[in-house]
Design a protein around this motif. Sequence first.
Motif, PDB file in Angstrom:
ATOM      1  N   ILE A 434      -4.359  45.581 -72.241  1.00  0.00           N
ATOM      2  CA  ILE A 434      -3.976  47.029 -72.620  1.00  0.00           C
ATOM      3  C   ILE A 434      -3.282  46.926 -73.883  1.00  0.00           C
ATOM      4  CG2 ILE A 434      -2.383  48.936 -71.722  1.00  0.00           C
ATOM      5  CD1 ILE A 434      -2.922  47.774 -68.936  1.00  0.00           C
ATOM      6  N   PHE A 435      -3.477  47.799 -74.740  1.00  0.00           N
ATOM      7  CA  PHE A 435      -2.841  48.075 -75.994  1.00  0.00           C
ATOM      8  C   PHE A 435      -2.149  49.155 -75.824  1.00  0.00           C
ATOM      9  CE2 PHE A 435      -6.839  45.652 -76.797  1.00  0.00           C
ATOM     10  CZ  PHE A 435      -6.580  44.602 -77.870  1.00  0.00           C
ATOM     11  N   VAL A 445       1.102  44.281 -76.139  1.00  0.00           N
ATOM     12  CA  VAL A 445      -0.153  43.826 -75.522  1.00  0.00           C
ATOM     13  C   VAL A 445      -0.056  43.287 -73.832  1.00  0.00           C
ATOM     14  CG1 VAL A 445      -2.337  42.630 -75.699  1.00  0.00           C
ATOM     15  CG2 VAL A 445      -1.241  43.566 -77.845  1.00  0.00           C
ATOM     16  N   ILE A 446      -0.561  44.040 -73.208  1.00  0.00           N
ATOM     17  CA  ILE A 446      -0.433  43.382 -71.686  1.00  0.00           C
ATOM     18  C   ILE A 446      -1.805  42.908 -71.404  1.00  0.00           C
ATOM     19  CG2 ILE A 446      -0.110  44.015 -69.348  1.00  0.00           C
ATOM     20  CD1 ILE A 446       1.452  46.540 -70.531  1.00  0.00           C
ATOM     21  N   VAL A 447      -1.904  41.799 -70.906  1.00  0.00           N
ATOM     22  CA  VAL A 447      -3.138  40.935 -70.380  1.00  0.00           C
ATOM     23  C   VAL A 447      -2.940  40.956 -69.121  1.00  0.00           C
ATOM     24  CG1 VAL A 447      -4.553  38.878 -70.696  1.00  0.00           C
ATOM     25  CG2 VAL A 447      -3.261  39.841 -72.562  1.00  0.00           C
ATOM     26  N   LYS A 448      -4.250  41.029 -68.086  1.00  0.00           N
ATOM     27  CA  LYS A 448      -4.088  41.215 -66.791  1.00  0.00           C
ATOM     28  C   LYS A 448      -5.378  40.577 -66.240  1.00  0.00           C
ATOM     29  CE  LYS A 448      -1.464  45.464 -65.693  1.00  0.00           C
ATOM     30  NZ  LYS A 448      -1.803  46.801 -64.940  1.00  0.00           N
ATOM     31  N   GLU A 449      -5.322  39.831 -65.303  1.00  0.00           N
ATOM     32  CA  GLU A 449      -6.521  39.317 -64.438  1.00  0.00           C
ATOM     33  C   GLU A 449      -6.384  39.378 -62.808  1.00  0.00           C
ATOM     34  OE1 GLU A 449     -10.096  37.671 -63.134  1.00  0.00           O
ATOM     35  OE2 GLU A 449      -8.104  37.470 -62.297  1.00  0.00           O
ATOM     36  N   LYS A 450      -7.017  40.770 -62.392  1.00  0.00           N
ATOM     37  CA  LYS A 450      -6.755  41.083 -61.018  1.00  0.00           C
ATOM     38  C   LYS A 450      -7.165  40.201 -59.960  1.00  0.00           C
ATOM     39  CE  LYS A 450      -7.536  46.015 -61.665  1.00  0.00           C
ATOM     40  NZ  LYS A 450      -8.480  47.322 -61.126  1.00  0.00           N
ATOM     41  N   LEU A 452      -6.915  36.942 -60.033  1.00  0.00           N
ATOM     42  CA  LEU A 452      -6.074  35.845 -59.924  1.00  0.00           C
ATOM     43  C   LEU A 452      -4.634  36.313 -60.197  1.00  0.00           C
ATOM     44  CD1 LEU A 452      -7.816  33.549 -62.687  1.00  0.00           C
ATOM     45  CD2 LEU A 452      -7.866  33.460 -60.168  1.00  0.00           C
ATOM     46  N   ASN A 453      -4.438  37.736 -59.844  1.00  0.00           N
ATOM     47  CA  ASN A 453      -3.069  38.384 -60.038  1.00  0.00           C
ATOM     48  C   ASN A 453      -2.091  37.784 -60.914  1.00  0.00           C
ATOM     49  OD1 ASN A 453      -1.061  40.113 -58.766  1.00  0.00           O
ATOM     50  ND2 ASN A 453      -0.274  38.603 -57.579  1.00  0.00           N
ATOM     51  N   ILE A 454      -2.621  37.899 -62.205  1.00  0.00           N
ATOM     52  CA  ILE A 454      -1.929  37.444 -63.335  1.00  0.00           C
ATOM     53  C   ILE A 454      -1.798  38.461 -64.540  1.00  0.00           C
ATOM     54  CG2 ILE A 454      -2.125  36.019 -65.491  1.00  0.00           C
ATOM     55  CD1 ILE A 454      -3.521  33.871 -63.804  1.00  0.00           C
ATOM     56  N   LYS A 455      -0.429  38.679 -65.039  1.00  0.00           N
ATOM     57  CA  LYS A 455      -0.063  39.603 -65.928  1.00  0.00           C
ATOM     58  C   LYS A 455       0.977  38.976 -66.878  1.00  0.00           C
ATOM     59  CE  LYS A 455       2.211  44.250 -66.169  1.00  0.00           C
ATOM     60  NZ  LYS A 455       2.786  45.081 -65.448  1.00  0.00           N
ATOM     61  N   HIS A 456       0.489  39.097 -68.369  1.00  0.00           N
ATOM     62  CA  HIS A 456       1.467  38.772 -69.493  1.00  0.00           C
ATOM     63  C   HIS A 456       1.799  40.101 -70.125  1.00  0.00           C
ATOM     64  CE1 HIS A 456       0.898  34.338 -68.776  1.00  0.00           C
ATOM     65  NE2 HIS A 456      -0.226  34.612 -68.362  1.00  0.00           N
ATOM     66  N   SER A 457       2.674  40.228 -70.648  1.00  0.00           N
ATOM     67  CA  SER A 457       3.247  41.039 -71.666  1.00  0.00           C
ATOM     68  C   SER A 457       3.874  40.641 -72.940  1.00  0.00           C
ATOM     69  CB  SER A 457       4.183  42.143 -70.930  1.00  0.00           C
ATOM     70  OG  SER A 457       4.572  43.335 -71.618  1.00  0.00           O
TER      71      SER A 457
END
Length: 474
Positions: A434-435, A445-450, A452-457
Motif C-alpha cells: 500500500i502506497f 509504504v505498508i507491506v502485508k501478507e494475509k 502469514l499474517n505479516i504487516k510492515h509499515s
Amino acid sequence: MKIIKEFNKKNFFPTIINFNKKKISIGWKAKKFLSKDIKNTISSIKRFIGISYSEIKKKKINIPYNISENDKKELIFHTSAGEITVSSIIQKFFIYMKKKIEKKFHKSIYGVVITVPAYFNNIQKNIIRKSAELAKLKILRLLNEPTAAAIAYGLEKKRKGIICIYDLGGGTFDISILRISQGIFEVLATNGNPKLGGDDFDYLLAHFLYLKIKNKLKLNYKIFKYLLIIAEKVKIKLSIKKSVKIKFLNYKINCTVTEFNKLINEYINKTLHILKCTLNDAKIKKCDINDVILVGGSTYIPLIRNKIYSFFKIKPLILINPAEVVAKGAGLHANFLFSKNKNTEKSILLLDIIPMSIGIELLGGIMEKMILKNTKIPTEVIKIFTTGKDNQTGFCINIFQGEDKYVKNCKLLSKFKIQRLPLKPAGKIKIIVIFRIDTDGLLSVIVKEKKLNIKHSIKIDTIYQNNNTINIDI
C-alpha cells in the motif's frame, strides 16, 4: 493577525548564513559577508535542498563553495567553522527564528505551519520536516506556498471562483490552479521549476554588467559575488526606474530596463510555458480564471506583471504584499488548525494534491506510475506483488518520483527488498503493498501478507537519494 518585524526591524530576513571560527551570523548580519567572505557565506540554500553532489557535477553548476557529500549522499559545505550539511543549515535558520520570536513574546511556540514550494518532491519535503523537528518545532502542516497565498486572499476577501497563483521568488517558481468556494480550497493542478527564480536574473545581470566594463578585469569569485550584490540592487531599482547608473570600482555603468527585460525575457517565457501546461493539467481554459495572485519578490518586476496581464487580460492581485502573502496565509491556516472555535473549524477545508507522480521500476527501467501527479491527498494505492518463479525467496521494489517514462530521469525515493519468502510455486505468494500519502504529501509504504499474517509499515523518510536498501523479512 499581523506579521511581526523582529528581524532587523523588518518582517523577513534573507536566508544567508556565514560560518566564522568564532561565531555564526544569520540573516541581515550575514549579508555583509557576501562579498567579504564568499566561501564561508552560504545563500539561496533552498536551491541545494534535495540535490546531490552528482547532480551538481552533471549540471556543471558553478558555485563558489567547497562542497562534498557524506555516506548518505547528503551535501556537505566545508567552512572555516567545520563541515555542515544542508539539513543542518536549515535547522539553524529554524532555531534562529524560534529564539527570536519566543524572546519577543516571552512564550514557547506551540506549533508551526511551514510553507514549501508546490513542486518540492518527497525528499525535499522530508528535509524541511526533519530539520524543523530537530529544531524542536511541532509541525502542524507542510503547506504549499501558492495554496497559502490563496488562503490569505480567500479568507479575507471572501473571493470565489478559479484562482491562478503565479509564484516567482528568489530561488523557485511555482504555478497553482485552485477552485475556491465557501471556505473550500481545492487545488486542481500545480507545476513549477525549483531551479528558476530571481537568483537567475541576478546572475544574468551580473554578467551583463561585467561585459559593460570596457577595460575588463579578470573575473573571479570575489568580483562576481560583488557584482551579484550590485545586480540585485539594480534589478530592484529598475522596477521603478527606466535606467540605473552605478559605480563599480573605478567604472561607471548604465543599465536600462529595456536591456534588463531582454536578459530575463527567455526565463519569463519559460514560466508562461509552465503556466500553459498547468492550465492544461487542470482542464481549465485561461478565460475560466477569475483572479491571478502574484507571489514572491520577483513579481515586482514590471515585465512579469505586464506579461501576466497580456496572457489573462486580468489585472493581477497585489492587494497583499507579494513578499508577505505566503506568510500571511500560513498564519491564517495555523490559526485555523490551532483554534478550538467550532465555527472556525467548519469555515475552511483544504483539498491539496501531489505535485509529482510516484511509481515503481519495472523491467527495462520503465517507470510505472502508481499515484499520478495532481491526485488529491491524502490518498493511497494498493499494488499486489507475486513471485514469478518457483521457490523465489524475495524481490526488490524501487520507488521513484517524477514524470518521465524511464526511472533514470526520475528521483529515487527508496528501495525495498522483500526477503526470506517461504519456498512455494510461482504465483502462490501474494504480497500487498500500500502506497499512502498524507496531507503533507509525505509517502509511507505498508507491506502485508494475509496468509502469514505479516504487516510492515515504513515511512519514506530518506533525505537524499542513496543506494541503501530497506530489507523487509517476511
